[in-house]
Design an enzyme around this catalytic site. Structure first.
Site, mmCIF file in Angstrom:
data_model
loop_
_atom_site.group_PDB
_atom_site.id
_atom_site.type_symbol
_atom_site.label_atom_id
_atom_site.label_comp_id
_atom_site.label_asym_id
_atom_site.label_seq_id
_atom_site.Cartn_x
_atom_site.Cartn_y
_atom_site.Cartn_z
ATOM 1 C CB VAL A 307 45.353 -30.782 42.077
ATOM 2 C CG1 VAL A 307 46.151 -31.937 41.499
ATOM 3 C CG2 VAL A 307 43.945 -30.757 41.489
ATOM 4 C CB SER A 308 43.707 -26.761 43.465
ATOM 5 O OG SER A 308 43.428 -25.377 43.579
ATOM 6 C CG ASN A 309 40.808 -24.916 47.354
ATOM 7 O OD1 ASN A 309 41.813 -24.235 47.464
ATOM 8 N ND2 ASN A 309 39.613 -24.382 47.161
#
EC number: 3.1.1.22
Length: 695
Positions: A307-309
């Site tokens: 998730v995210s980065n």
């Protein structure tokens, strides 16, 4: 638990490998020797966990321990590597999911919840083996941490790998609850990496750094074994410490390597390292010291996930994959900087988005400038409060930021309310959805946006810690004034366990260098406006090679025909959906066209930080996006293993829990509708560079 020190590799499962030599992949192996990838620097540390006293998923804490208070150190000034690992797993697991029972922990997700969503796994401890090493280019400065977890349930005849690249700038366990947990429960090896950020901290005054396992060492004595050492000469370091005592360098901000440009590469290396580990554990025995190669690139079902980065890293890895390491992709709320074609467009409800596909350097520095003022708007009354400062102080900051912005000609209006309304309107014009309005305050008050703006500006300009870019630095401070001061005890012993790699974190704050230096929120009445404006101008004026370094991190949205799922919350105010997932899908329809197997699920009432959901006002308004990340992984598994079709792209219309802020009723399945096989009017379509998302 059996721990084997540096320089020793244990050949676990040798007897099993010998017995099963004729089973699984590459049955007619020619005797090719399993060789450690050339990018692995130094030795591999291998540790076996029994699943009782310690384990892969919970570090022996179990479902109950993860939900309890932080595990303590026997000696707080000298924690052991095992204690640091336990604390790191505890803090990183909790950082990405809602840990409250009413919010769903222990019922919809958690170590005790099986892959079918039932609470059948007790404390959820998972036995198995870890392989830990650095990846480096020979300089000793990259030192990306690689970690492979092989659960005891791994079936060598049905092998699988899941990547769990760290989210944010977290250490190597930074996606353990987001992707690692699902992989371990599925019986897959999990390939982690810290993306070359890894929560690496350097205490400049004492010249202390962390090693790969979080234990401390002198920077000079550690040499290339250091997770991160600031690139500063001894003379410059002494001069800097004299002028700016109690300061810290962090790897993501100060490595001068723009690590984001290599996130995809690091994720591919993690997969290759996992192949080596699996061949070492399950490959044929060649002699008393060596195993052969059982698995070649492409032999193992591999899902790039996180998730995210970490999600952005998974997408980048899939784009860059030329050796068939990756089979499919499943990511949540990916932070991606998309190289957009001129004819790409994002539409919602048939109307073009005012802005889309901006890079993080653009929208984060703008948000850091405007959010404190926008948060003062009366239209946002009742927004969740996530600041540790008194409410009166926060309100004063908002008013003063508006006044300074107006004086600088950056917002219009003769009073705070009109100025705040203009600031909010500018954020809308920059691509932030009205769905995220009530989170603008939280993103700044929690210091998420200021932290990101400062860290990424440093990274994208390849600045040294001694540059004090835009007059910001990282330091310990004293309460309540926020003035830089020596700590009662150094934060370094615990930083591996509690830090997230982006100050403020782990007792190290973000300060503006007025006088001795003060917490950036308190340094000036307008919360260090001059520094925020400086960060913004680095982007708008194209200074210090920022545009070139941002260009180096852009992705092309070409997944080479791999099946892929992206999940993101529509209300995301940290990584706006117009600039991330929607932009990626639009560009993918150009880059891949008819070859594309990408689907996108946009979750209404979903935002970036599930860990915030227990907070008053979050609990009543927002739902866990993590739940849908898990569903997406299950859907992809059935697609890969059974040929089941992936549900088409769609808006998932969730139902907030409602109730009283801070006391919302328990989450139920009624709040979380399934991903529809036939979404009807909720279908998202993409083609020829356009994505159309229903309101």
């Amino acid at each position: 638990m059996t721990t084997h020190g540096w320089g020793t590799r244990i050949l676990l499962g040798a007897a099993l490998a010998a017995l099963t030599l004729l089973g699984g992949c590459n049955d007619a192996d020619s005797g090719e020797r399993n060789r450690l990838p050339g990018f692995v620097s130094g030795s591999v540390r291998t540790t076996a966990y029994d699943g009782t006293s310690d384990d892969l998923l919970t570090a022996g804490l179990g479902k109950t321990g993860l939900a309890s208070t932080a595990p303590a150190f026997a000696n707080p000034s000298r924690p052991t590597s095992a204690e640091l690992r336990r604390l790191a797993i505890w803090s990183n697991y909790r950082a990405l999911v809602d840990m409250s029972a009413n919010g769903g922990y222990g019922r919809f997700w958690g170590p005790n919840v099986d892959l079918d969503g039932n609470a059948t796994l007790g404390e959820g401890k998972i036995p198995g083996t870890e392989y830990l090493a650095y990846s480096d280019d020979g300089s000793g400065r990259k030192n990306v941490t690689l970690l492979v977890q092989v659960p005891a349930s791994f079936d060598p005849k049905q092998p699988c790998i899941v990547t769990a690249t760290s989210s944010g700038s977290r250490g190597v366990y930074g996606a353990i609850s987001a992707a690692g947990e699902w992989g371990l429960k599925r019986g897959c090896a999990v390939a982690y990496n810290d993306k070359g950020g890894g929560n690496g901290a350097h205490e400049l005054g004492s010249d202390t750094i962390t090693l790969i396992d979080g234990t401390l060492a002198n920077a000079v004595l550690a040499g290339n074994a250091s997770l991160f050492t600031a690139n500063v000469t001894s003379g410059d370091l002494a001069a800097f410490n004299g002028r700016f005592p109690n300061r810290y360098a962090f790897k993501h901000a100060h490595s001068q390597q723009n690590p984001e440009q290599d996130w995809g590469h690091a994720t591919l290396q993690a997969v290759e390292f996992a192949y080596w580990a699996l061949n070492e554990q399950f490959g044929p025995v060649l002699d008393s010291s060596h195993h052969g190669v059982r698995y070649h690139p492409g032999d193992i079902t591999t899902i790039a996930a996180s998730v995210s980065n970490g999600g952005g890293a998974a997408l980048a890895a899939a784009e860059q994959d030329t050796r068939r390491w990756i089979t499919a992709v499943v990511v949540g709320e990916p932070q991606v900087n998309v190289r957009m074609s001129p004819n790409a467009i994002v539409r919602e409800g048939g109307q073009p988005a005012p802005s889309f596909g901006r890079p993080l350097a653009d929208y984060a520095t703008l948000a850091n400038l405007l959010q404190p003022c926008a948060a003062a708007s009366a239209s946002l009354a009742g927004e969740p409060y996530l600041s540790g400062l008194p409410a009166a102080t926060t309100q004063s900051i908002r008013t003063q930021r508006c006044a300074t912005l107006a004086a600088a000609g950056l917002v219009s209006g003769a009073d705070t309310q009109s100025q705040a309304a203009d600031a909010l309107a500018q954020l809308h014009a920059a691509g932030y959805l009205a769905d995220s309005d009530l989170l603008q305050a939280s993103m700044w008050d929690s210091q998420a946006i200021p932290a990101i703006a400062v860290t990424y500006a440093n990274a994208y300009t390849r600045s040294r810690v001694t540059d004090n870019l835009c007059n910001f630095s990282f330091a310990t401070t004293s309460a309540p004034t926020g003035t830089v001061a020596s700590p009662a005890a150094s934060p370094m012993p615990a930083i591996f366990g509690v830090g997230n790699g982006v100050p403020p974190t782990g007792g190290i704050d973000l300060v503006f260098n007025t006088g001795a230096g003060v917490d950036h929120r308190l340094a000036t009445p307008d919360a260090s406006f001059a520094g925020a404006l400086c960060l913004r101008q680095l982007w708008t004026n194209g200074m210090l090679d920022m545009p070139a370094n941002v260009d180096a991190v852009r992705v092309n949205a070409n997944l080479q025909g791999k099946p892929a799922i992206i999940v993101q919350g529509r209300s995301d105010a940290l990584v706006p959906v117009n600039h991330a997932s929607r932009a990626y899908v639009a560009q993918n329809s150009i880059s891949e066209g008819a070859r594309s197997q990408l689907v996108f699920y946009e979750v209404t009432n979903g935002q970036h930080f599930d860990a915030f959901l227990p907070v008053a006002g979050f609990d009543t308004r927002f739902v866990p996006v993590h739940y849908y990340n898990v569903q997406a992984l299950n859907l992809m598994w059935r697609h890969l293993k059974n040929g089941a079709a992936l549900p088409p792209s769609q808006v998932i219309r969730t139902v907030p829990r409602g109730g009283t802020p801070g006391a919302a009723p328990a989450l139920t399945s009624a709040n979380l509708p399934p991903i529809a096989t036939s979404p009807g009017a909720n279908a998202i379509t993409a083609g020829a560079g356009a994505i159309d998302v229903p309101l």
